[in-house]
Design an enzyme around this catalytic site. Structure first.
Site, PDB file in Angstrom:
ATOM      1  N   LYS A 266     -33.624  16.850  -6.074  1.00  0.00           N
ATOM      2  CA  LYS A 266     -33.461  18.204  -5.538  1.00  0.00           C
ATOM      3  C   LYS A 266     -32.123  18.780  -5.985  1.00  0.00           C
ATOM      4  CE  LYS A 266     -36.022  17.473  -1.206  1.00  0.00           C
ATOM      5  NZ  LYS A 266     -37.022  18.519  -1.374  1.00  0.00           N
ATOM      6  N   ASP A 336     -40.661  14.003  -5.599  1.00  0.00           N
ATOM      7  CA  ASP A 336     -40.220  14.752  -4.425  1.00  0.00           C
ATOM      8  C   ASP A 336     -41.397  15.095  -3.498  1.00  0.00           C
ATOM      9  OD1 ASP A 336     -38.464  16.009  -2.725  1.00  0.00           O
ATOM     10  OD2 ASP A 336     -38.224  17.816  -3.960  1.00  0.00           O
ATOM     11  N   ARG A 340     -46.398  12.883   1.541  1.00  0.00           N
ATOM     12  CA  ARG A 340     -47.850  12.646   1.549  1.00  0.00           C
ATOM     13  C   ARG A 340     -48.174  11.216   1.136  1.00  0.00           C
ATOM     14  NH1 ARG A 340     -48.476  17.585  -2.557  1.00  0.00           N
ATOM     15  NH2 ARG A 340     -46.552  18.090  -1.454  1.00  0.00           N
TER      16      ARG A 340
HETATM   17  N1  BES Z   1     -39.197  17.228   2.626  1.00  0.00           N
HETATM   18  C1  BES Z   1     -39.652  18.152   1.667  1.00  0.00           C
HETATM   19  C2  BES Z   1     -40.179  19.447   2.274  1.00  0.00           C
HETATM   20  C3  BES Z   1     -39.167  20.340   2.927  1.00  0.00           C
HETATM   21  C4  BES Z   1     -38.558  21.345   2.215  1.00  0.00           C
HETATM   22  C5  BES Z   1     -38.875  20.195   4.270  1.00  0.00           C
HETATM   23  C6  BES Z   1     -37.661  22.175   2.839  1.00  0.00           C
HETATM   24  C7  BES Z   1     -37.968  21.040   4.880  1.00  0.00           C
HETATM   25  C8  BES Z   1     -37.368  22.033   4.172  1.00  0.00           C
HETATM   26  C9  BES Z   1     -40.785  17.541   0.849  1.00  0.00           C
HETATM   27  O1  BES Z   1     -40.722  16.165   0.665  1.00  0.00           O
HETATM   28  C10 BES Z   1     -40.720  18.137  -0.516  1.00  0.00           C
HETATM   29  O2  BES Z   1     -39.766  17.898  -1.210  1.00  0.00           O
HETATM   30  N2  BES Z   1     -41.733  18.909  -0.861  1.00  0.00           N
HETATM   31  C11 BES Z   1     -41.786  19.557  -2.123  1.00  0.00           C
HETATM   32  C12 BES Z   1     -43.155  19.364  -2.696  1.00  0.00           C
HETATM   33  C13 BES Z   1     -43.274  19.769  -4.133  1.00  0.00           C
HETATM   34  C14 BES Z   1     -42.520  18.811  -5.004  1.00  0.00           C
HETATM   35  C15 BES Z   1     -44.731  19.772  -4.504  1.00  0.00           C
HETATM   36  C16 BES Z   1     -41.484  21.028  -1.901  1.00  0.00           C
HETATM   37  O3  BES Z   1     -41.913  21.569  -0.880  1.00  0.00           O
HETATM   38  O4  BES Z   1     -40.797  21.612  -2.723  1.00  0.00           O
HETATM   39 ZN    ZN Z   2     -39.691  15.138   2.101  1.00  0.00          ZN
HETATM   40 MN    MN Z   3     -39.545  15.622  -1.020  1.00  0.00          MN
END
Ligand code: BES
Ligand code: ZN
Ligand code: MN
Length: 489
Positions: A266, A336, A340
């Site tokens: 990230k 990331d 899931r």
């Molecule tokens: N933990 C994050 C989701 C998240 C984002 C929670 C912002 C709280 C605030 C999750 O693991 C993630 O990184 N999701 C990605 C998925 C993508 C790579 C398909 C996302 O939402 O960007």
């Molecule tokens: Zn996450």
């Molecule tokens: Mn993530």
């Protein structure tokens, strides 16, 4: 903080809190000779008695100046107004210098439950986390020690102890876990903290370590964990309040104690927020603590998939194919999209071991749900109309609101992979939905299932009536209310 219920106001020093519903200022009559002056002062402050209005002044209480907080209760239903009354009073008084708050609800016609909720709202709003703030000035420290709710139904104290105090304890556990940073709370310490916190409540605790999960073939969960020096854990809490034999409802929580994104790392800005990527697991353990605390007549199993998602020499790579406990294979396109993967194995585990009548998973799963619903609603996905309706009703009742989102075959197709049974991400569009479709692929034999994407709800940048800025405790009250309304007969 201590919450007490009494028939009359105590002697000595305290701040008095009086509710006022809209234009009707009848509750001020108990101020006697000071009533007129107080009412005039409210006019000059443009106080209108609506649900967000709070006014503060001092009045002459027969010889001394007493602090008075007038809280508007507006026209909302008593139970909601009651929680806000307690919460708003405490928000105002917590660091005010006052030690005791007396909330006088005489004349409000609250039933025992509404009166109890005044104390509940007060306790919820008093929660703070000052452990690492070693240089707080005296005037920044909480002073309020006790809230006395006066003039309510005589059954309020019992209702509070039986129904709401245990829920507040569950919410506090969740907030604590969510607030603690990732160098303090990681899979092992999450387990230790929860185990200590629920000690003596009659919950059965089981913990699987890496070796046990390897044995079970949890390749998806372990794949996420493998880049971290913190070992993964699966935490299982069992509550058999309805007696052995009856199959349970399962709560499953995403417990990513820190989400760097892994090799699909990230951006730096705001990454510290990912300490609360275990908010789903936090809600599950908080709800289990609440249900055990109030001896709910229901059988529930709570499962937390606990991992840290880190880059590193042993981290999984984009393109890796992992085999899940279900036997299905997953191409990890984006490391990331780890939540899931963790949930997939936890959901399989709970079905194989507990044959639950329904599965409800909670997860801070996607940034996309924030784009859809902002910070007001969590997203609800379900394969069952009845379960979805009941959860939404519990959401309305508890204040942990849910907005139904769609599931469909056409979304499911978007996560087909050319090399494995599925890939862990779809296109950017509809990202919360394809994430839900992914989890649904692990639901067996049409078991009733609901997925709650609470990425916008675990943490709040602004304070509200029942929580300060920071960890909200979202999900605890939702699950508790769902159980109370549907499983305890
Ligand atoms: N933990 C994050 C989701 C998240 C984002 C929670 C912002 C709280 C605030 C999750 O693991 C993630 O990184 N999701 C990605 C998925 C993508 C790579 C398909 C996302 O939402 O960007
Ligand atoms: Zn996450
Ligand atoms: Mn993530």
């Amino acid at each position: 903080m201590k919450i007490r219920f009494a028939d009359s106001r105590p002697a000595g020093e305290y701040a008095l809190v009086l509710p006022v519903a809209g234009k009707d200022r009848g509750t001020l009559s108990s101020l006697g000779a000071s009533e007129k002056a107080v009412s005039a002062a409210l006019d000059r402050q443009r106080f209108e008695g609506d649900a967000s209005g709070v006014a503060e002044q001092f009045y002459d209480d027969g010889g001394g100046a007493r602090r008075l907080i007038v809280v508007g209760t507006g026209s909302s239903a008593p139970k909601e107004a009651a929680e806000k009354l307690g919460g708003n009073a405490v928000a105002r008084l917590l660091t005010s210098g006052e030690k005791i708050a007396v909330i006088d609800i005489t004349g409000l016609n609250y039933d025992a439950d509404a009166a109890a909720r005044v104390g509940f709202g007060a306790l919820l709003r008093s929660w703070r986390h000052d452990r690492y703030r070693t240089k707080l000035k005296d005037n920044q420290k909480p002073t309020l020690e006790e809230v006395v709710v006066v003039g309510g139904d005589p059954a309020a104290a019992k209702r509070y102890e039986d129904r709401w105090a245990p829920v507040a304890k569950g919410v506090s556990l969740t907030r604590e876990l969510v607030t603690e940073p990732a160098n303090i709370i990681y899979p092992e310490t999450f387990v230790d903290h929860v185990t200590a916190s629920v000690d003596g409540l009659g919950l059965e605790v089981e913990v699987l370590d890496r070796a046990a999960m390897t044995e079970l073939g949890m390749g998806a969960l372990l794949g996420v964990a493998q880049g971290s020096v913190r070992e993964a854990r699966l935490l299982i809490l069992k509550w058999t309040g309805a007696g052995a034999g009856a199959p349970p409802v399962a709560f499953v929580g995403k417990g990513v104690t820190f989400d760097t994104g892994g090799i699909s790392i990230k951006p730096a800005a705001g990454m510290e927020a990912m300490k609360w990527d275990m908010g789903g697991a936090g809600a599950v353990v908080g709800a289990m603590k609440a249900l055990a605390g109030r001896k709910a007549k229901a059988n529930i199993v709570g499962i937390c998939g606990l991992v840290e998602n880190m880059p590193g020499g042993n981290a999984q790579r984009p393109g890796d194919v992992v085999t899940t406990m279900s036997g299905q294979t997953v191409e990890v396109i984006n490391t990331d999209a780890e939540g899931r993967l963790v949930l997939a194995d936890a959901v399989t585990y709970v079905q194989r071991n507990f044959k639950p009548t329904a599965i409800i998973d909670l997860a801070t799963l996607t940034g996309a749900i924030l784009i859809s619903l902002g910070h007001e609603w969590a997203g609800l996905f379900s394969n069952n109309e009845d379960l979805a309706g009941k959860l939404q009703a519990a959401g309305e009742e508890s204040g942990d609101k849910l907005w139904r989102m769609p599931l469909a075959e056409t979304f499911d197709r978007l996560i087909d992979s050319p090399i494995a049974d599925m890939k862990n991400v779809g296109p950017r569009e509809g990202g919360s939905i394809t994430a839900a479709q992914f989890i649904q692929r692990f639901v067996e034999n049409d078991t009733k299932w609901a997925h709650i994407d609470m990425a916008g709800k675990a943490w709040s940048d602004k304070a509200a009536s029942t929580f300060d800025k920071g960890a909200t405790g979202f999900g605890v009250r939702l699950l508790d209310q769902y159980v109370a309304d549907n499983l305890e007969h």
